[in-house]
Design a protein around this motif. Structure first.
Motif, PDB file in Angstrom:
ATOM      1  N   PRO A   7       0.890  -1.215   0.046  1.00 43.17           N
ATOM      2  CA  PRO A   7       0.071   0.010   0.060  1.00 43.17           C
ATOM      3  C   PRO A   7       0.890   1.458  -0.058  1.00 43.17           C
ATOM      4  N   VAL A   8       0.459   2.501  -0.837  1.00 41.88           N
ATOM      5  CA  VAL A   8       1.272   3.483  -0.915  1.00 41.88           C
ATOM      6  C   VAL A   8       0.735   4.204   0.325  1.00 41.88           C
ATOM      7  N   PRO A   9       1.874   4.593   1.280  1.00 39.82           N
ATOM      8  CA  PRO A   9       1.402   5.238   2.680  1.00 39.82           C
ATOM      9  C   PRO A   9       0.667   6.653   2.305  1.00 39.82           C
ATOM     10  N   GLY A  10      -0.531   6.741   3.165  1.00 40.65           N
ATOM     11  CA  GLY A  10      -1.280   8.060   2.881  1.00 40.65           C
ATOM     12  C   GLY A  10      -2.114   7.937   1.800  1.00 40.65           C
ATOM     13  N   GLU A  11      -2.410   6.895   0.936  1.00 42.39           N
ATOM     14  CA  GLU A  11      -3.177   6.925   0.216  1.00 42.39           C
ATOM     15  C   GLU A  11      -4.326   5.885   0.313  1.00 42.39           C
ATOM     16  N   THR A  12      -5.493   5.850  -0.449  1.00 39.50           N
ATOM     17  CA  THR A  12      -6.371   4.711  -0.155  1.00 39.50           C
ATOM     18  C   THR A  12      -6.379   3.907  -1.689  1.00 39.50           C
ATOM     19  N   ASN A  13      -6.577   2.733  -1.672  1.00 40.06           N
ATOM     20  CA  ASN A  13      -6.326   1.928  -2.882  1.00 40.06           C
ATOM     21  C   ASN A  13      -5.467   2.184  -3.859  1.00 40.06           C
ATOM     22  N   ARG A  14      -4.169   2.347  -3.465  1.00 36.93           N
ATOM     23  CA  ARG A  14      -3.120   2.583  -4.304  1.00 36.93           C
ATOM     24  C   ARG A  14      -2.022   1.857  -3.853  1.00 36.93           C
ATOM     25  N   PHE A  15      -1.435   0.957  -4.866  1.00 36.99           N
ATOM     26  CA  PHE A  15      -0.332   0.141  -4.419  1.00 36.99           C
ATOM     27  C   PHE A  15       0.926   0.127  -5.243  1.00 36.99           C
ATOM     28  N   VAL A  16       2.004  -0.280  -4.679  1.00 36.22           N
ATOM     29  CA  VAL A  16       3.084  -0.481  -5.560  1.00 36.22           C
ATOM     30  C   VAL A  16       3.440  -1.909  -5.712  1.00 36.22           C
ATOM     31  N   LEU A  17       3.558  -2.641  -6.840  1.00 36.33           N
ATOM     32  CA  LEU A  17       3.573  -3.924  -7.066  1.00 36.33           C
ATOM     33  C   LEU A  17       4.939  -4.322  -7.270  1.00 36.33           C
ATOM     34  N   VAL A  18       5.374  -5.440  -6.629  1.00 38.57           N
ATOM     35  CA  VAL A  18       6.614  -6.183  -6.761  1.00 38.57           C
ATOM     36  C   VAL A  18       6.522  -7.430  -7.528  1.00 38.57           C
ATOM     37  N   LEU A  19       6.968  -7.388  -8.787  1.00 39.32           N
ATOM     38  CA  LEU A  19       6.646  -8.640  -9.519  1.00 39.32           C
ATOM     39  C   LEU A  19       7.879  -9.321 -10.214  1.00 39.32           C
ATOM     40  N   PRO A  20       8.088 -10.465  -9.566  1.00 36.61           N
ATOM     41  CA  PRO A  20       9.290 -11.272  -9.960  1.00 36.61           C
ATOM     42  C   PRO A  20       9.230 -11.611 -11.253  1.00 36.61           C
ATOM     43  N   GLN A  21       9.964 -11.628 -12.256  1.00 31.71           N
ATOM     44  CA  GLN A  21       9.654 -11.920 -13.566  1.00 31.71           C
ATOM     45  C   GLN A  21      10.215 -13.299 -14.247  1.00 31.71           C
ATOM     46  N   GLY A  22      10.849 -14.046 -13.330  1.00 30.89           N
ATOM     47  CA  GLY A  22      11.277 -15.516 -13.585  1.00 30.89           C
ATOM     48  C   GLY A  22      12.525 -15.575 -14.332  1.00 30.89           C
ATOM     49  N   ASP A  23      13.044 -14.343 -14.599  1.00 34.36           N
ATOM     50  CA  ASP A  23      14.339 -14.414 -15.328  1.00 34.36           C
ATOM     51  C   ASP A  23      15.485 -13.686 -14.633  1.00 34.36           C
ATOM     52  N   GLY A  24      15.410 -13.768 -13.270  1.00 33.51           N
ATOM     53  CA  GLY A  24      16.540 -13.182 -12.306  1.00 33.51           C
ATOM     54  C   GLY A  24      16.206 -11.731 -11.856  1.00 33.51           C
ATOM     55  N   ARG A  25      15.081 -11.059 -12.613  1.00 34.32           N
ATOM     56  CA  ARG A  25      14.812  -9.648 -12.153  1.00 34.32           C
ATOM     57  C   ARG A  25      13.443  -9.646 -11.756  1.00 34.32           C
ATOM     58  N   THR A  26      13.393  -8.576 -10.746  1.00 31.95           N
ATOM     59  CA  THR A  26      11.770  -8.196 -10.291  1.00 31.95           C
ATOM     60  C   THR A  26      11.626  -6.700 -10.720  1.00 31.95           C
ATOM     61  N   TYR A  27      10.385  -6.570 -11.213  1.00 31.16           N
ATOM     62  CA  TYR A  27      10.149  -5.417 -11.409  1.00 31.16           C
ATOM     63  C   TYR A  27       9.089  -4.791 -10.207  1.00 31.16           C
ATOM     64  N   VAL A  28       9.647  -3.294  -9.879  1.00 28.67           N
ATOM     65  CA  VAL A  28       8.967  -2.730  -8.797  1.00 28.67           C
ATOM     66  C   VAL A  28       8.225  -1.479  -9.592  1.00 28.67           C
ATOM     67  N   GLY A  29       6.921  -1.384  -9.568  1.00 28.22           N
ATOM     68  CA  GLY A  29       6.272   0.026 -10.128  1.00 28.22           C
ATOM     69  C   GLY A  29       4.637   0.056  -9.707  1.00 28.22           C
ATOM     70  N   LEU A  30       4.010   0.741  -9.968  1.00 28.78           N
ATOM     71  CA  LEU A  30       4.400   1.828 -10.872  1.00 28.78           C
ATOM     72  C   LEU A  30       3.991   3.135 -10.561  1.00 28.78           C
ATOM     73  N   THR A  31       4.299   3.979 -11.147  1.00 29.49           N
ATOM     74  CA  THR A  31       3.781   5.589 -10.651  1.00 29.49           C
ATOM     75  C   THR A  31       2.719   5.984 -11.646  1.00 29.49           C
ATOM     76  N   ASP A  32       2.192   7.029 -11.225  1.00 28.77           N
ATOM     77  CA  ASP A  32       0.936   7.391 -12.228  1.00 28.77           C
ATOM     78  C   ASP A  32       1.093   8.968 -12.058  1.00 28.77           C
ATOM     79  N   GLU A  33       2.355   9.626 -13.215  1.00 26.55           N
ATOM     80  CA  GLU A  33       2.424  11.023 -12.767  1.00 26.55           C
ATOM     81  C   GLU A  33       2.109  11.770 -14.262  1.00 26.55           C
ATOM     82  N   PRO A  34       1.390  12.826 -14.255  1.00 28.44           N
ATOM     83  CA  PRO A  34       0.759  13.475 -15.407  1.00 28.44           C
ATOM     84  C   PRO A  34       2.381  13.951 -16.088  1.00 28.44           C
ATOM     85  N   VAL A  35       2.266  14.317 -17.238  1.00 29.72           N
ATOM     86  CA  VAL A  35       3.339  14.513 -18.094  1.00 29.72           C
ATOM     87  C   VAL A  35       2.822  15.890 -19.044  1.00 29.72           C
TER      88      VAL A  35
END
Ligand SMILES: Cc1cc2nc3c(=O)[nH]c(=O)nc-3n(C[C@H](O)[C@H](O)[C@H](O)COP(=O)(O)OP(=O)(O)OC[C@H]3O[C@@H](n4cnc5c(N)ncnc54)[C@H](O)[C@@H]3O)c2cc1C
Length: 327
Positions: free
Chosen positions: A88-116
């Motif tokens: 859970p993202v501290p201070g937010e409701t219903n927003r999470f950061v996911l930690v996703l093992p890829q099975g290839d020795g790497r793990t992805y951690v994400g993700l942001t949601d920022e206006p560009v």
């Protein structure tokens, strides 16, 4: 590529590395990005499905890009997690950061949601603020937080969110904008499909084709795609019986046997592209021969994800060039 190849098997002509410069109801002006050659394509209908870039090709479309950044960590840094995590993202409701093992020795951690704001780049940069945010949320559940110098790579994509707010208003936060898709037909008759999700791609395509058929009064029967298997698809039991490594079957389905056969015929192709990463040289050669890979970045950044770690990308570049030459 499974989608593009399935379409090609049913008569579509797929041109990669070709940029649409201008669209009209009856065709498009294009440039071959590898040769610089320009030309015109005539068509009975034109659908603009250029994602976050869609607003650059038709008037009056407002896309609000939202940047989603992932970090790439070596899986062993997190103790080789057997499953993903929702933090859970501290201070937010219903927003999470996911930690996703890829099975290839790497793990992805994400993700942001920022206006560009401003011009939409071909490839978005990853700002340090995104990296800091993700490391902070990850660190909130670890005894030993991951340090900045332990981040092996980072990549970002831009969500093509449709701006439906009143012109001039501040608008909603990008995380609150609907992920539904929209199909819009310009006064001239160009159909644009934008927004949406990967998980709704077939419905998006069906709606866009329906709009094109209606706008141009084209003859067309009912869509057959809801029940059309993609290249490589088969029942799980049939996939389990295939004489090929499980990893290849997961990635290529029934075509795994053909990818595997390349490495059986030439054992040098069974070698991994780089040490410690499972993708083999045979997979790169397959991408050159059957998945329309034309340049090294097609192989390293699109058909495989080796390139999300810059050090690995540099190490794999020579092999990518070799496979393109051999193709
Ligand atoms: C960070 C992030 C996270 C996401 N998470 C999820 C998720 O968890 N679940 C989910 O279902 N969806 C998710 N999505 C949404 C999903 O990725 C998009 O909805 C989907 O990719 C949109 O598909 P599209 O075909 O409309 O656009 P795209 O996939 O962006 O395809 C557009 C294509 O058009 C090409 N193009 C652009 N301009 C031109 C031009 N002038 N000429 C020729 N070609 C051009 C581009 O190169 C690109 O290949 C996420 C998206 C992002 C960015």
């Amino acid at each position: 590529t499974a989608l593009a190849r399935t379409a090609a098997a049913h008569g579509a002509r797929v041109l990669t590395r070709v940029r649409a410069l201008r669209l009209a109801a009856g065709g498009a002006r294009f440039r071959d990005e590898l040769t610089g050659e320009e030309g015109e394509i005539r068509a009975r209908a034109v659908v603009n499905a250029t994602g976050v870039w869609a607003g650059g090709l038709v008037e009056g479309l407002r896309v609000r890009p939202s940047r989603g950044t992932h970090l790439v960590l070596r899986s062993r840094r997190l103790g080789s997690l057997p499953a993903g995590l929702h933090i859970p993202v501290p201070g937010e409701t219903n927003r999470f950061v996911l930690v996703l093992p890829q099975g290839d020795g790497r793990t992805y951690v994400g993700l942001t949601d920022e206006p560009v704001e401003g011009e939409i780049p071909d490839e978005p940069d990853v700002p340090e603020t995104d990296i800091g945010f993700l490391l902070d949320v990850l660190g909130s559940v670890l005894d030993t937080p991951v340090r900045r110098d332990e981040v092996d790579g980072a990549f970002a994509g831009l969500r093509p969110l449709l701006d439906t707010s009143a012109p001039g208003s501040a608008g909603e936060r990008t995380s609150d904008i609907s992920r539904r898709h929209a199909v819009l037909t310009s006064g001239e008759g160009v159909v644009t499909v934008v927004g949406g999700k990967l998980t709704t791609y077939r419905r998006m395509a069906e709606d866009a084709v329906d709009a094109a058929v209606a706008a141009h009064r084209l003859p067309a029967g009912p869509s057959p795609t809801a029940a059309l298997p993609l290249v490589g698809a088969a029942e799980p039991a049939a996939l389990r019986r295939l004489p090929a490594p499980t990893r290849l079957v997961r990635r290529y389905g029934t075509e795994a046997t053909a990818v595997h056969a390349l490495a059986e015929r030439d054992r040098s192709l069974a070698e991994p592209v780089i040490p410690g990463h499972p993708v083999t040289r045979a997979e790169l050669l397959w991408a050159v021969r059957h998945e329309a890979a034309l340049v090294p970045s097609d192989l390293l950044d699109r058909r495989t994800r080796i390139g999300v770690v810059p050090h690995d990308r540099a190490e794999a570049l020579e092999t990518a060039r070799e496979m393109l030459a051999r193709g």
